[in-house]
Design a protein around this motif. Sequence first.
Motif, PDB file in Angstrom:
ATOM      1  N   LYS A 108       0.640  -1.200  -0.071  1.00 29.29           N
ATOM      2  CA  LYS A 108       0.042  -0.012   0.079  1.00 29.29           C
ATOM      3  C   LYS A 108       0.781   1.251   0.049  1.00 29.29           C
TER       4      LYS A 108
ATOM      5  N   GLN B 299      -7.609  -0.396   0.553  1.00 25.42           N
ATOM      6  CA  GLN B 299      -7.218  -1.837   0.884  1.00 25.42           C
ATOM      7  C   GLN B 299      -7.332  -2.588  -0.008  1.00 25.42           C
ATOM      8  N   ARG B 300      -6.217  -3.284  -0.379  1.00 21.93           N
ATOM      9  CA  ARG B 300      -6.264  -4.506  -1.440  1.00 21.93           C
ATOM     10  C   ARG B 300      -6.957  -5.593  -0.560  1.00 21.93           C
TER      11      ARG B 300
ATOM     12  N   GLU C  32      -4.693  -7.358   1.936  1.00 16.60           N
ATOM     13  CA  GLU C  32      -4.857  -6.531   3.267  1.00 16.60           C
ATOM     14  C   GLU C  32      -5.931  -6.796   4.193  1.00 16.60           C
ATOM     15  N   PHE C  33      -7.075  -6.690   3.332  1.00 19.35           N
ATOM     16  CA  PHE C  33      -8.371  -6.656   3.988  1.00 19.35           C
ATOM     17  C   PHE C  33      -8.384  -8.225   4.692  1.00 19.35           C
TER      18      PHE C  33
ATOM     19  N   GLN D 101      -1.182  -2.684  11.690  1.00 23.81           N
ATOM     20  CA  GLN D 101      -2.267  -3.548  12.034  1.00 23.81           C
ATOM     21  C   GLN D 101      -2.647  -3.792  13.661  1.00 23.81           C
TER      22      GLN D 101
ATOM     23  N   ASP E 143       4.128  -5.917   4.663  1.00 22.91           N
ATOM     24  CA  ASP E 143       2.827  -5.239   4.828  1.00 22.91           C
ATOM     25  C   ASP E 143       2.484  -5.193   6.162  1.00 22.91           C
TER      26      ASP E 143
END
Length: 326
Positions: A57, A199-200, A203-204, A245, A241
């Motif tokens: 991202k 969000q890809r 990633e989701f 989070q 990534d």
Amino acid sequence: MAPPSELIEVLSNAKRPLVVGHVTPDADAIASMLSLARVLPSQAARVALERGKVAQKLRFMVEMGQVPSADAAEIADADLVAVVDTAGTNRVNVEGKWEAIAGKFVVNIDHHITNPDFGRINWVVDSASSTSELIYRLITTAGWPLDATTASLLYAGIHSDTGGFSLPNTTADALEVAAALVRGGADIDMLGARLCRSQRRSEFDLIRVVYHNTRLAADGQIAYSTLSHQEIVSSGCTAEDIDDQVSIPRSLSGVRIAMLFSEGEPGVIRINFRGENGTPVLPLAQKLGGGGHTFSAGARIRDAMERVVERVLGEATSLLQAPSPE
Ligand SMILES: [Mn+2]
């Protein structure tokens, strides 16, 4: 917090400057690196930043920055290395690690309180929201040109390190610099979309796992989640990534210590610590060999996930029980 004049002098005179940041580069590191390389007088400025080793991202920033990544020969030939946003020499993100640049003239620009001043010239301001804020001050003091792209990059760095202007490091100074960057052409609409609403699927899916694995301890004062190597890989993500989070366990009401345990590399557990309601987490990270900021820190431990979780939970619980140092 004005930059030292000798810092501006050596940066201005460098013929083949190289800009280096920290491993698992976040938006502040990427912004600081690219911006500094863009504004330096030398056209030969390079960054040590391989696009493939940047979180998916954040790759748009590398594309915006348009600074060539140094190859091995350029790293060897650099006559000045600017290390930015990097708390210690063990975190330096360059091929060959710290040893590759230790013999060069290193300048150190950072805002981590644990930074041990490893450069020949050090400009470490722990009250700064972000290294991007410092780079902005450096640019204006030096009189280097700030175009809209550089403004956008630096805005992204400040936005990210302040948690979207929501964390206690969102000082009036940080907001003033952000305002100046908007006046300088920072594209808030595009950056907001790229940083917060793009969000890809991978990633989701990863975040779904972070929610699923979130657990509470110490009567809800500790919230933590885990990501095994298998879980990271099967969501389609990589170690690069994983970073913010930890905001998911952190978002629970009543939490004082939030932690994310992630096994980006098999057998190595990285822990992101965040302190809420004025709970410092730096002592916890330092006890485990890590570092960072007072309320945002990290560490890495080579061991099995269950053992690391158990040990760190024990440390975190006793930190909450200890009388406050004040
Ligand atoms: Mn930073």
